[in-house]
Design an enzyme around this catalytic site. Structure first.
Site: not given
Length: 805
Positions: A430, A514
């Site tokens: 991240e 997703e």
């Protein structure tokens, strides 16, 4: 009188599993009898400093977890303190070893560990997660007492988004080696398939010659199977320059090898022996696994040519009240619990972990995504005082990334590249989080701005910087281990796709995105994709299960952990499959129903009220309500059908799992007794789960997971539960337990997993939470037996006996 350790070097160097990690010399673990003080006394590095009033303790040691908790401290690290502290140890080295080489090897010091030998500084290593070798040959006084001192500076305690711990929290080794020896981390092997019946093992051995003259040595490689039979052998002569180094490459072929896999993690032993004439100058032994890896953008991941869905979890390195100094037995139990749920992979979020964890993953058949960094050149925001209070701070590892980042990454790879479990190297987590810290004009586009309300922030570093850094880090990985792919966990693929960052990777991980799998697979058809960090929902799993091109997921998280806490009182983050003591939570059974191939069924219950909200995969194992209450029964199962019975009478008709929610549910009227959920396959019962109404607390039940432990700091885990007079667990009990010991053991602590209990974890008393608790008992050296007794007012006590051997 001060206790000294005498180092004895035997003429025939013995093999040890420690040398598998170290790969050189004769290692001696020097964990015992260190002096410790919190504070920063002057001259503490001096051999003449008087440390007689300091605390004496054994390593590994984490002082932060000793507390106390305080609401004024950082929620990021669980409201626990940092600070500065010193460790000291005296060791006598015999005069006959004066011609030898000496290394100090620290598996982990958190953080800013500065090491002194006889008063001379070896320098400071800022990264608290990186293992480090120090050549101390020039400073050792053979025939005299030597003083090792370590200053640990964790005064910037909020330097992470989660709990780190403080101190020398992993093992320490003194390594003695011949002047002609294998280099630290100097043995490196890779395997490749030649044909379905034969495999080649290539070994590179880096050698050091500290004598002034050139020498000719013979390097012998032997591959032994589990029975100790040599299945392959290779010998090579090589001339080493005086005061120089050289690497020899050898290849051995094996016929019909046993392959390492998640189902059968077969391990060979690779022995490396260096001869000068007939004399052995160095020797090492490491566990080796033969396996092949392949990643395909359309078909996913293949282990040994077999397609495999990666069912992974992310793990931090602490274990509740034990902090970051976690014994091997604790990790072994936790990994075994995860394995039985169907988990087959671990992500070391977001840093290298203790070497023993990788050893266990090798042995148990876990794939490991080994991760190096949570920050690169700029720090992420962290709450310095409390939770969401004041202005975020910017302490963190970014402060030394430019100077140390590439070396830290290199050392992680050199240390861990011989583990067959390691299948990917992650260079970051991240680091591309939009506007924390990087930004990009793409964030101003319609639709995207709604997700990142601040839009593009020109004052922030531009995201275009990510690609260049990623390329440099990826080059380090490929230089030291080209056999595994480079990956990273992307938090903002919308932004990163506008940069060179994803192109620097071999495999691209998406965190919680997703919804971009399908579109990005179409847009980037050569990109290998997987979920590097995911939630527990059925939808997130179906995105993996139903798409061949997504090879797996890593849940956040496998186990609850300290830090990243919420508003006080809160010790840590609670999204784990297991709690802080390593017990299975209801969501663990939900995951087992999705991942396991063994028939299983579980049922939990709740009664909804306006003030209570429950996740459908967090239904507790409770059957204590008021007569006639309307109760929802939730079942997690991988059986074809399930039925519900109350006191032998069917109260829930036959149902199949809802593929949208992943659950089965019934609404029933409560009546005390026995609630049974039964699973069927092909009309035959294959699994059953029972809940029973409990009476009031009556007795303590104690069951050790290990009945015998090693006298060398072996640790036993003892399950404690509260039961009623019929032996039924009392889920709602919160009795306070007192633990006393007799024999050569000590209590490391009691962990009940209550995330809101901010009390004292340094004594021998603790309240159970949800009716249970874990006790950690460690051997202190002598053989025999030990008795552990658990008592509580108004309850029948429990007693267990441990064998110390």
């Amino acid at each position: 009188m001060k206790k000294l350790i005498v180092i004895l070097i035997v003429s025939s160097l013995s093999l040890s599993l420690a040398s598998g990690q170290l790969a050189c010399g004769e290692p001696l673990k020097i964990n015992d009898g260190w002096k410790f003080i919190k504070g920063d006394p002057k001259e503490a590095s001096s051999p003449d400093y008087d440390d007689s009033r300091w605390q004496t303790l054994d390593l590994p040691h984490d002082w932060s977890v000793e507390g106390p908790y305080s609401p004024s401290l950082a929620s990021a690290t669980g409201y626990l303190p940092g600070g500065i502290a010193w460790y000291r140890k005296k060791i006598e080295i015999p005069a006959r070893n004066k011609e030898m080489k000496f290394f100090l090897y620290f598996e982990g010091i958190y953080r800013n560990g500065e090491v002194f030998v006889n008063g001379t500084s070896l320098g400071m290593r800022p990264n608290g997660y990186i293992s480090a070798f120090h050549d101390i040959t020039a400073l050792v006084r053979a025939g005299k007492t030597n003083t090792f001192a370590v200053r640990v500076d964790h005064s910037e305690s909020a330097d992470s988004r989660w709990y780190t711990g403080s101190g020398i929290y992993r093992d320490v080794w003194l390594v003695t080696a011949s002047p002609i020896h294998i280099a630290p981390w100097g043995v490196y092997y890779t395997t490749r398939e030649l044909n379905p019946r034969q495999t080649a093992v290539t070994i590179q051995t880096a050698l050091n010659n500290s004598t002034p003259l050139a020498v000719t040595v013979t390097v012998v490689q032997e591959l032994e199977d589990k029975d100790g039979t040599i299945v392959s052998k290779h010998s090579t002569k090589i001339t080493l320059p005086g005061s120089g180094n050289k690497t020899v490459t050898q290849e051995m072929k094996t016929t019909r090898p046993h392959l390492w896999s998640v189902e059968n993690p077969y391990l060979y032993t690779l022995k490396t022996t260096v001869y000068q004439g007939d004399e052995v100058t160095d020797q090492s032994a490491l566990k080796a696994g033969i396996r092949t890896l392949r990643f395909d953008p359309n078909k996913g991941f293949f282990l040994n040519g077999k397609n495999l869905k990666v069912k992974g979890v992310c793990l931090h390195h602490d274990a509740g009240m034990l902090g970051s100094a976690v014994p091997r037995e604790v990790w072994a139990q936790r990994l075994e619990t995860l394995r039985l749920l169907g988990c087959n992979a671990i992500r070391t979020s977001h840093n290298p972990q203790a070497p023993l964890l990788y050893d266990l993953c090798d042995e148990k058949g876990f794939l490991v995504l080994n991760e190096a960094f949570d920050e690169w050149e700029f720090p992420k925001k962290k709450w310095i005082e409390g939770w969401n209070v004041g202005t975020p701070g910017f302490q963190g590892a970014a402060a030394f990334f430019e100077e140390w980042g590439e070396r830290d990454l290199r050392d992680m790879i050199l240390r861990d590249r011989n583990h067959p479990s390691v299948f990917m190297w992650s260079i970051g987590n991240e680091v591309d989080y939009p506007n924390d810290p990087y930004s990009h004009p793409i964030l101003n586009q319609e639709g995207i701005q709604q997700q990142h309300t601040a839009g593009f922030l020109p004052s922030q570093p531009h995201a275009d910087r990510l690609g260049g850094i990623a390329k440099k880090l990826a080059a380090v990985v490929r230089d030291h281990d080209p056999s595994r792919p480079v990956t990273a966990g992307l938090a903002g693929p919308i932004m990163s796709n506008e940069t060179d960052y994803p192109d620097a990777l071999d495999v691209v991980g998406y965190n919680y995105t997703e919804n971009r799998y399908a579109s990005d697979h179409e847009r980037y058809p050569s990109r290998v994709l997987y979920g590097s960090e995911n939630g527990h929902s059925m939808e997130a799993w179906k995105a993996v299960r139903d798409n061949d091109y997504i090879f797996g997921q890593f849940l956040w998280t496998g186990i609850d952990y300290l830090g990243e806490a919420h508003q006080w009182p809160s010790r840590g983050f609670t999204s784990g499959l297991l709690d802080l003591a390593g017990y299975k939570k209801p969501r663990a059974y939900f995951r087992e129903s999705l991942w396991s191939e063994q028939p299983m069924i579980y049922s939990g219950t709740f009664r909804k009220t306006r003030s209570q909200r429950y996740s459908t995969f967090d239904a507790p194992p409770l059957w204590n309500y008021h007569e006639g209450d309307s109760v929802t029964v939730i079942s997690y199962t991988n059986c074809e059908k399930a039925r519900l019975f109350l006191n032998g009478k069917e109260v829930g008709n036959e149902k199949s799992r809802d593929d949208n929610s992943g659950i089965i549910s019934w609404n029933v009227a409560f009546s005390p007794g026995k609630l049974e959920t039964v699973g069927y396959d092909g009309g035959i019962e294959t699994a059953r789960h029972t809940l029973e109404t409990s009476g009031p607390p009556h007795a303590i039940k104690a069951v050790p997971i290990q009945n015998s432990i090693s006298t060398d700091k072996g640790t036993a885990l003892v399950n404690i539960s509260i039961v009623d007079q019929n032996g039924i667990p009392v889920f709602l009990s919160d009795n306070e337990i007192t633990c006393t010991t007799r024999g050569a053991v000590k209590l490391l602590g009691l962990e009940a997993s209550d995330p809101a209990d901010m009390g004292n974890y340094n004594d021998n008393r603790q309240r159970v939470f949800q009716g249970k608790m874990m006790a950690y008992i460690q051997a202190t050296g002598d053989k025999g037996t030990a008795t552990i007794r658990f008592t509580s007012p108004w309850l029948e006590p429990a007693e267990v006996t441990l064998i110390l051997e």
